[in-house]
Design a protein around this motif. Structure first.
Motif, PDB file in Angstrom:
ATOM      1  N   CYS A 130      26.890   8.044  22.525  1.00 19.20           N
ATOM      2  CA  CYS A 130      26.990   6.709  21.923  1.00 19.20           C
ATOM      3  C   CYS A 130      28.392   6.160  22.125  1.00 19.20           C
ATOM      4  O   CYS A 130      29.370   6.919  22.198  1.00 19.20           O
ATOM      5  CB  CYS A 130      26.683   6.773  20.432  1.00 19.20           C
ATOM      6  SG  CYS A 130      25.098   7.530  20.010  1.00 19.20           S
ATOM      7  N   GLY A 131      28.498   4.849  22.203  1.00 19.67           N
ATOM      8  CA  GLY A 131      29.794   4.216  22.371  1.00 19.67           C
ATOM      9  C   GLY A 131      29.858   2.873  21.680  1.00 19.67           C
ATOM     10  O   GLY A 131      28.837   2.184  21.535  1.00 19.67           O
ATOM     11  N   ARG A 132      31.039   2.529  21.243  1.00 15.32           N
ATOM     12  CA  ARG A 132      31.259   1.222  20.617  1.00 15.32           C
ATOM     13  C   ARG A 132      32.619   0.705  21.055  1.00 15.32           C
ATOM     14  O   ARG A 132      33.643   1.380  20.876  1.00 15.32           O
ATOM     15  CB  ARG A 132      31.218   1.331  19.093  1.00 15.32           C
ATOM     16  CG  ARG A 132      31.405  -0.022  18.381  1.00 15.32           C
ATOM     17  CD  ARG A 132      31.660   0.128  16.880  1.00 15.32           C
ATOM     18  NE  ARG A 132      30.545   0.762  16.207  1.00 15.32           N
ATOM     19  CZ  ARG A 132      30.612   1.962  15.639  1.00 15.32           C
ATOM     20  NH1 ARG A 132      31.727   2.676  15.698  1.00 15.32           N
ATOM     21  NH2 ARG A 132      29.568   2.475  15.025  1.00 15.32           N
ATOM     22  N   ARG A 133      32.644  -0.484  21.644  1.00 10.99           N
ATOM     23  CA  ARG A 133      33.915  -1.105  21.989  1.00 10.99           C
ATOM     24  C   ARG A 133      34.637  -1.520  20.720  1.00 10.99           C
ATOM     25  O   ARG A 133      34.024  -1.831  19.704  1.00 10.99           O
ATOM     26  CB  ARG A 133      33.702  -2.314  22.900  1.00 10.99           C
ATOM     27  CG  ARG A 133      33.176  -1.958  24.293  1.00 10.99           C
ATOM     28  CD  ARG A 133      33.142  -3.193  25.188  1.00 10.99           C
ATOM     29  NE  ARG A 133      34.472  -3.697  25.441  1.00 10.99           N
ATOM     30  CZ  ARG A 133      35.246  -3.329  26.484  1.00 10.99           C
ATOM     31  NH1 ARG A 133      34.805  -2.435  27.356  1.00 10.99           N
ATOM     32  NH2 ARG A 133      36.442  -3.851  26.642  1.00 10.99           N
ATOM     33  N   LYS A 134      35.969  -1.517  20.794  1.00  7.71           N
ATOM     34  CA  LYS A 134      36.761  -1.788  19.590  1.00  7.71           C
ATOM     35  C   LYS A 134      36.574  -3.205  19.053  1.00  7.71           C
ATOM     36  O   LYS A 134      36.842  -3.450  17.875  1.00  7.71           O
ATOM     37  CB  LYS A 134      38.240  -1.519  19.862  1.00  7.71           C
ATOM     38  CG  LYS A 134      38.840  -2.353  20.987  1.00  7.71           C
ATOM     39  CD  LYS A 134      40.267  -1.912  21.276  1.00  7.71           C
ATOM     40  CE  LYS A 134      40.871  -2.677  22.451  1.00  7.71           C
ATOM     41  NZ  LYS A 134      42.240  -2.194  22.778  1.00  7.71           N
ATOM     42  N   ASP A 135      36.099  -4.125  19.922  1.00 11.00           N
ATOM     43  CA  ASP A 135      35.895  -5.497  19.466  1.00 11.00           C
ATOM     44  C   ASP A 135      34.443  -5.773  19.070  1.00 11.00           C
ATOM     45  O   ASP A 135      34.079  -6.913  18.787  1.00 11.00           O
ATOM     46  CB  ASP A 135      36.340  -6.487  20.549  1.00 11.00           C
ATOM     47  CG  ASP A 135      35.653  -6.254  21.890  1.00 11.00           C
ATOM     48  OD1 ASP A 135      35.057  -5.172  22.073  1.00 11.00           O
ATOM     49  OD2 ASP A 135      35.721  -7.147  22.759  1.00 11.00           O
ATOM     50  N   TRP A 136      33.614  -4.750  19.062  1.00 10.62           N
ATOM     51  CA  TRP A 136      32.225  -4.916  18.648  1.00 10.62           C
ATOM     52  C   TRP A 136      32.108  -4.777  17.135  1.00 10.62           C
ATOM     53  O   TRP A 136      32.892  -4.049  16.507  1.00 10.62           O
ATOM     54  CB  TRP A 136      31.347  -3.850  19.299  1.00 10.62           C
ATOM     55  CG  TRP A 136      31.053  -4.075  20.747  1.00 10.62           C
ATOM     56  CD1 TRP A 136      31.478  -5.095  21.528  1.00 10.62           C
ATOM     57  CD2 TRP A 136      30.284  -3.211  21.595  1.00 10.62           C
ATOM     58  NE1 TRP A 136      31.024  -4.948  22.814  1.00 10.62           N
ATOM     59  CE2 TRP A 136      30.289  -3.803  22.882  1.00 10.62           C
ATOM     60  CE3 TRP A 136      29.604  -2.011  21.397  1.00 10.62           C
ATOM     61  CZ2 TRP A 136      29.616  -3.227  23.955  1.00 10.62           C
ATOM     62  CZ3 TRP A 136      28.938  -1.435  22.457  1.00 10.62           C
ATOM     63  CH2 TRP A 136      28.938  -2.038  23.726  1.00 10.62           C
ATOM     64  N   PRO A 137      31.100  -5.422  16.545  1.00 13.35           N
ATOM     65  CA  PRO A 137      30.849  -5.197  15.119  1.00 13.35           C
ATOM     66  C   PRO A 137      30.384  -3.757  14.883  1.00 13.35           C
ATOM     67  O   PRO A 137      29.909  -3.083  15.792  1.00 13.35           O
ATOM     68  CB  PRO A 137      29.737  -6.204  14.790  1.00 13.35           C
ATOM     69  CG  PRO A 137      29.094  -6.516  16.099  1.00 13.35           C
ATOM     70  CD  PRO A 137      30.178  -6.421  17.129  1.00 13.35           C
ATOM     71  N   GLU A 138      30.520  -3.303  13.656  1.00 17.58           N
ATOM     72  CA  GLU A 138      30.230  -1.915  13.311  1.00 17.58           C
ATOM     73  C   GLU A 138      28.798  -1.513  13.634  1.00 17.58           C
ATOM     74  O   GLU A 138      28.531  -0.356  13.992  1.00 17.58           O
ATOM     75  CB  GLU A 138      30.501  -1.693  11.814  1.00 17.58           C
ATOM     76  CG  GLU A 138      30.470  -0.242  11.369  1.00 17.58           C
ATOM     77  CD  GLU A 138      31.678   0.546  11.846  1.00 17.58           C
ATOM     78  OE1 GLU A 138      31.588   1.792  11.837  1.00 17.58           O
ATOM     79  OE2 GLU A 138      32.687  -0.072  12.221  1.00 17.58           O
TER      80      GLU A 138
END
Length: 207
Positions: A130-138
């Motif tokens: 899984c990954g989440r960019r730092k500017d994405w919502p939680e």
């Protein structure tokens, strides 16, 4: 005045180091040290001298031994990515004519940029990263899953590495796909993992 005390001369400054150690955010996925760096062109002369020495040593990977130009290319690529020369030689390579990096380094670069990566599932038959960019919502999370059934469909599961190290190979496939789709801006143009290139089946080429 003759015989008077001497005045101290100007204080000499300690030499400035071009590379400064920098820690990346970690989630238990990688332990590669990342460095900030100056212009690649500025280090070419010193890199060439160092590459010549390394290429003649046992520290050079077998495929680069006796090839100072290739050693220097790997070192310069690593410099642009912000890693030291020895780490670059260990984690960056050219396989089947295509530049590639280890899955471990790929995850380290993404985390160094401030993004989040974690494994949701990691077994010998299924891996989900899984990954989440730092500017994405939680609540926005990208996921990629690779299973042994996927490897069989792609004609990969019969390879020696898939028989011996299925979890690592599935993790590398999932890492490469997730990072290409969501974090291409931090990969420095090296969008394939060692494992994908050695498989000989680059899924992104068909995208």
């Amino acid at each position: 005045v003759a015989g008077g005390p001497e005045r101290p001369g100007p204080r000499r400054q300690a030499p400035r180091h071009h590379a400064r150690r920098r820690c990346h955010r970690g989630h238990g996925l990688t332990d590669i040290t990342i460095y900030e760096h100056d212009s690649t062109y500025a280090i070419v002369p010193s890199a060439a001298s160092l590459a010549d020495q390394i290429a003649r040593s046992d520290f050079a990977p077998a495929g680069l031994r006796g090839k100072p130009e290739a050693v220097m290319a790997a070192m310069l690529q690593g410099h642009e990515l912000g890693i030291g020369p020895m780490a670059a030689l260990a984690e960056i390579g050219v396989i089947n004519g295509k530049p590639c990096i280890s899955a471990k380094l790929m995850r380290a670069l993404v985390q160094r940029a401030g993004h989040d990566l974690w494994f949701e599932v990691k077994t010998s038959t299924k891996v989900t990263i899984c990954g989440r960019r730092k500017d994405w919502p939680e609540d926005r999370v990208a996921k990629v899953t690779w299973t042994m059934d996927d490897a069989k469909t792609a004609g990969l599961s019969g390879g020696q590495n898939y028989r011996k190290y299925p979890r690592a190979m599935l993790a590398a496939r999932a890492t490469g796909e997730l990072c290409r789709d969501n974090f291409a801006d931090v990969l420095g143009g090296l969008s394939y993992t060692h494992e994908e290139v050695s498989d000989g089946d680059l899924v992104a080429d068909a995208d």
